[in-house]
Design a protein around this motif. Structure first.
Motif, mmCIF file in Angstrom:
data_model
loop_
_atom_site.group_PDB
_atom_site.id
_atom_site.type_symbol
_atom_site.label_atom_id
_atom_site.label_comp_id
_atom_site.label_asym_id
_atom_site.label_seq_id
_atom_site.Cartn_x
_atom_site.Cartn_y
_atom_site.Cartn_z
ATOM 1 N N LEU A 179 0.840 -1.192 0.000
ATOM 2 C CA LEU A 179 0.000 0.000 0.000
ATOM 3 C C LEU A 179 0.877 1.246 0.000
ATOM 4 O O LEU A 179 1.897 1.284 0.688
ATOM 5 C CB LEU A 179 -0.894 0.019 1.233
ATOM 6 N N MET A 180 0.470 2.236 -0.750
ATOM 7 C CA MET A 180 1.170 3.526 -0.765
ATOM 8 C C MET A 180 0.164 4.593 -0.393
ATOM 9 O O MET A 180 -1.014 4.481 -0.733
ATOM 10 C CB MET A 180 1.737 3.828 -2.152
ATOM 11 N N PRO A 181 0.607 5.639 0.289
ATOM 12 C CA PRO A 181 -0.322 6.710 0.634
ATOM 13 C C PRO A 181 -0.794 7.439 -0.615
ATOM 14 O O PRO A 181 -0.162 7.368 -1.671
ATOM 15 C CB PRO A 181 0.495 7.627 1.540
ATOM 16 N N HIS A 182 -1.888 8.123 -0.486
ATOM 17 C CA HIS A 182 -2.414 8.930 -1.576
ATOM 18 C C HIS A 182 -1.334 9.911 -2.017
ATOM 19 O O HIS A 182 -0.593 10.443 -1.180
ATOM 20 C CB HIS A 182 -3.661 9.676 -1.088
ATOM 21 N N PRO A 183 -1.208 10.167 -3.320
ATOM 22 C CA PRO A 183 -0.176 11.084 -3.798
ATOM 23 C C PRO A 183 -0.196 12.460 -3.113
ATOM 24 O O PRO A 183 0.863 13.031 -2.853
ATOM 25 C CB PRO A 183 -0.468 11.207 -5.300
ATOM 26 N N ALA A 184 -1.371 12.963 -2.785
ATOM 27 C CA ALA A 184 -1.439 14.267 -2.110
ATOM 28 C C ALA A 184 -0.794 14.197 -0.728
ATOM 29 O O ALA A 184 -0.099 15.133 -0.308
ATOM 30 C CB ALA A 184 -2.885 14.733 -1.999
ATOM 31 N N VAL A 185 -0.986 13.092 -0.036
ATOM 32 C CA VAL A 185 -0.376 12.911 1.284
ATOM 33 C C VAL A 185 1.132 12.797 1.139
ATOM 34 O O VAL A 185 1.901 13.414 1.880
ATOM 35 C CB VAL A 185 -0.961 11.660 1.987
ATOM 36 N N LEU A 186 1.573 12.039 0.157
ATOM 37 C CA LEU A 186 2.994 11.864 -0.084
ATOM 38 C C LEU A 186 3.655 13.188 -0.473
ATOM 39 O O LEU A 186 4.744 13.509 0.008
ATOM 40 C CB LEU A 186 3.189 10.813 -1.179
ATOM 41 N N ARG A 187 2.988 13.965 -1.312
ATOM 42 C CA ARG A 187 3.521 15.291 -1.687
ATOM 43 C C ARG A 187 3.691 16.181 -0.464
ATOM 44 O O ARG A 187 4.697 16.868 -0.306
ATOM 45 C CB ARG A 187 2.592 15.984 -2.682
ATOM 46 N N ARG A 188 2.681 16.167 0.416
ATOM 47 C CA ARG A 188 2.738 16.994 1.621
ATOM 48 C C ARG A 188 3.879 16.547 2.530
ATOM 49 O O ARG A 188 4.639 17.364 3.048
ATOM 50 C CB ARG A 188 1.411 16.943 2.373
ATOM 51 N N LEU A 189 4.027 15.234 2.701
ATOM 52 C CA LEU A 189 5.117 14.713 3.532
ATOM 53 C C LEU A 189 6.477 15.119 2.981
ATOM 54 O O LEU A 189 7.365 15.537 3.735
ATOM 55 C CB LEU A 189 5.048 13.191 3.623
ATOM 56 N N LEU A 190 6.651 14.987 1.676
ATOM 57 C CA LEU A 190 7.917 15.378 1.057
ATOM 58 C C LEU A 190 8.198 16.858 1.259
ATOM 59 O O LEU A 190 9.314 17.241 1.632
ATOM 60 C CB LEU A 190 7.901 15.075 -0.444
ATOM 61 N N LYS A 191 7.196 17.672 1.016
ATOM 62 C CA LYS A 191 7.355 19.121 1.161
ATOM 63 C C LYS A 191 7.712 19.478 2.605
ATOM 64 O O LYS A 191 8.636 20.264 2.845
ATOM 65 C CB LYS A 191 6.062 19.818 0.735
ATOM 66 N N GLU A 192 7.006 18.894 3.560
ATOM 67 C CA GLU A 192 7.279 19.177 4.972
ATOM 68 C C GLU A 192 8.666 18.669 5.377
ATOM 69 O O GLU A 192 9.383 19.348 6.113
ATOM 70 C CB GLU A 192 6.210 18.553 5.862
ATOM 71 N N TYR A 193 9.041 17.475 4.913
ATOM 72 C CA TYR A 193 10.358 16.942 5.253
ATOM 73 C C TYR A 193 11.462 17.840 4.699
ATOM 74 O O TYR A 193 12.416 18.174 5.411
ATOM 75 C CB TYR A 193 10.537 15.514 4.731
ATOM 76 N N GLU A 194 11.344 18.207 3.430
ATOM 77 C CA GLU A 194 12.376 19.044 2.814
ATOM 78 C C GLU A 194 12.494 20.390 3.524
ATOM 79 O O GLU A 194 13.600 20.874 3.744
ATOM 80 C CB GLU A 194 12.090 19.212 1.321
#
Length: 79
Positions: free
Chosen positions: A2-17
């Protein structure tokens, strides 16, 4: 897997960076708590154990995902 929804993944990446750049390191020189929390969440979300691999996996997954339609995620449903 299972992978998270792309919007969730985008948000995580943005917040991590953002956290990796803006959050000061702790006393031992390790990333700060927010950066560590986001790294952990990315690893869990991508099924990896290393943040570099998690970032690669997330970016690869997002590259294959369709681009979001503006406003589609927040559209209200009328009764």
């Amino acid at each position: 897997m299972l992978m998270p929804h792309p919007a969730v993944l985008r948000r995580l990446l943005k917040e991590y960076e953002a956290a990796a750049v803006n959050e000061p390191a702790d006393a031992t020189g390790e990333p700060g708590p927010r950066t560590r929390d986001l790294a952990y969440t990315l690893c869990v979300s991508t099924g990896t154990r290393d943040v570099r691999r998690a970032l690669e996996t997330a970016r690869r997954h997002l590259a294959a995902a369709p681009e979001p339609v503006a406003g589609a995620a927040h559209a209200a449903v009328a009764d």
